[in-house]
Design a protein around this motif. Sequence first.
Motif, mmCIF file in Angstrom:
data_model
loop_
_atom_site.group_PDB
_atom_site.id
_atom_site.type_symbol
_atom_site.label_atom_id
_atom_site.label_comp_id
_atom_site.label_asym_id
_atom_site.label_seq_id
_atom_site.Cartn_x
_atom_site.Cartn_y
_atom_site.Cartn_z
ATOM 1 N N TRP A 158 -88.067 -49.700 68.357
ATOM 2 C CA TRP A 158 -87.358 -50.982 68.389
ATOM 3 C C TRP A 158 -88.108 -52.031 67.579
ATOM 4 O O TRP A 158 -87.508 -52.810 66.841
ATOM 5 C CB TRP A 158 -87.219 -51.453 69.841
ATOM 6 N N GLN A 159 -89.425 -52.050 67.735
ATOM 7 C CA GLN A 159 -90.218 -53.045 67.026
ATOM 8 C C GLN A 159 -90.226 -52.789 65.522
ATOM 9 O O GLN A 159 -90.171 -53.723 64.722
ATOM 10 C CB GLN A 159 -91.654 -53.044 67.564
ATOM 11 N N GLN A 160 -90.305 -51.521 65.138
ATOM 12 C CA GLN A 160 -90.323 -51.201 63.707
ATOM 13 C C GLN A 160 -89.010 -51.586 63.037
ATOM 14 O O GLN A 160 -89.007 -52.101 61.915
ATOM 15 C CB GLN A 160 -90.626 -49.719 63.502
ATOM 16 N N GLN A 161 -87.892 -51.345 63.711
ATOM 17 C CA GLN A 161 -86.609 -51.727 63.125
ATOM 18 C C GLN A 161 -86.517 -53.239 62.973
ATOM 19 O O GLN A 161 -86.046 -53.750 61.954
ATOM 20 C CB GLN A 161 -85.451 -51.208 63.972
ATOM 21 N N ARG A 162 -86.991 -53.974 63.979
ATOM 22 C CA ARG A 162 -86.959 -55.435 63.898
ATOM 23 C C ARG A 162 -87.828 -55.948 62.752
ATOM 24 O O ARG A 162 -87.407 -56.809 61.970
ATOM 25 C CB ARG A 162 -87.435 -56.032 65.231
ATOM 26 N N ILE A 163 -89.042 -55.407 62.639
ATOM 27 C CA ILE A 163 -89.949 -55.829 61.576
ATOM 28 C C ILE A 163 -89.392 -55.442 60.212
ATOM 29 O O ILE A 163 -89.462 -56.214 59.245
ATOM 30 C CB ILE A 163 -91.349 -55.218 61.787
ATOM 31 N N PHE A 164 -88.817 -54.254 60.119
ATOM 32 C CA PHE A 164 -88.233 -53.798 58.853
ATOM 33 C C PHE A 164 -87.093 -54.713 58.412
ATOM 34 O O PHE A 164 -86.992 -55.095 57.230
ATOM 35 C CB PHE A 164 -87.744 -52.356 58.999
ATOM 36 N N GLU A 165 -86.209 -55.085 59.341
ATOM 37 C CA GLU A 165 -85.106 -55.977 58.981
ATOM 38 C C GLU A 165 -85.628 -57.346 58.548
ATOM 39 O O GLU A 165 -85.091 -57.955 57.613
ATOM 40 C CB GLU A 165 -84.137 -56.111 60.154
ATOM 41 N N GLU A 166 -86.656 -57.828 59.196
ATOM 42 C CA GLU A 166 -87.253 -59.100 58.803
ATOM 43 C C GLU A 166 -87.895 -58.984 57.418
ATOM 44 O O GLU A 166 -87.854 -59.926 56.616
ATOM 45 C CB GLU A 166 -88.287 -59.534 59.831
ATOM 46 N N MET A 167 -88.445 -57.830 57.110
ATOM 47 C CA MET A 167 -89.015 -57.572 55.793
ATOM 48 C C MET A 167 -87.928 -57.657 54.716
ATOM 49 O O MET A 167 -88.106 -58.320 53.677
ATOM 50 C CB MET A 167 -89.650 -56.180 55.787
ATOM 51 N N LEU A 168 -86.793 -57.005 54.954
ATOM 52 C CA LEU A 168 -85.682 -57.074 54.000
ATOM 53 C C LEU A 168 -85.172 -58.508 53.862
ATOM 54 O O LEU A 168 -84.860 -58.965 52.755
ATOM 55 C CB LEU A 168 -84.542 -56.165 54.438
ATOM 56 N N ARG A 169 -85.085 -59.206 54.991
ATOM 57 C CA ARG A 169 -84.618 -60.597 54.960
ATOM 58 C C ARG A 169 -85.551 -61.457 54.107
ATOM 59 O O ARG A 169 -85.093 -62.265 53.290
ATOM 60 C CB ARG A 169 -84.533 -61.149 56.376
ATOM 61 N N THR A 170 -86.851 -61.284 54.282
ATOM 62 C CA THR A 170 -87.819 -62.061 53.512
ATOM 63 C C THR A 170 -87.667 -61.802 52.026
ATOM 64 O O THR A 170 -87.674 -62.731 51.209
ATOM 65 C CB THR A 170 -89.258 -61.704 53.955
#
Length: 289
Positions: A158-170
Amino acid sequence: MTFNPSYIHLAAPPFPYFLECGRTVYLPGDQHPNRSCMGKFDLIIVEQGCLYLGEEHTEWAVGAGHTLLLPDRYHYSVRPCEAETIFTWVHFHTVGEWTESAGEPVYADREEHFRQFLTHPYTIRIPQFGPLPAPFARSGQAGQLLQLNQGRRSSAVWQQQRIFEEMLRTMDLARQDTAGSQADEIAELTEAYLRNHYAEEVTNTSLADALHFHYNYLARCMKRVYGLTPMEYLTDYRLEQAKLLLLKTEIPVGGIAERTGFESAAYFSRRFSRKVGISPLRFRKRYSR
């Protein structure tokens, strides 16, 4: 080496999903393996040294502080590393449509996307090659993904998916050019107004007066970001609200037409039938309990 200003465009939702990540160290003389159709995207973030990679007719020297996004296509090593090279790699996949183009966004088949996922797509735009955005570098997101590999998958996923999506957003937000950022802002402002006033009479003139921009400019921004003119977007949104009223209430079709901003019941029925494929009454009978 040649610089390729292409962007990878990812239609969402559904958003791309994280698969795995790792950190690799190459000594001088080592080189990246040639790969073809892995079934996933490969995002490479170089921390030290330089990777020499190619794809089709384009080659890159990916130095420290740069990223390279390789889609699910054949890519290969151009030559071995000349110095110790350290990089993080992130593998991900996307269910939605993706494409590549230089500069301007290229949109997915919006009608097919809407039929499949019940929403119009937002286009995530990631430059295929370029310097690491400052917000990305400061965030430490890549390091957080790597650290989570050491924990239990039940919590890490769950945490990796959240961080990954934030990475794409950035990366998406940081890489937009000034004109693109303004277009996005105006399109989102227009969208918000249409959603808040869909039940009222909205014309080209009233929309322009309310937002203080010429209608043609609003239309260009909406086309660029959503692939629809303001009035096309408004009609689709009204029809979606009408669907909810048909399923959740017993309000007659004429009343629903009035509540969702259509000028008459007959016009509403025509637009509904054209978009959905059946009349409002048949839709209510088929899908309501």
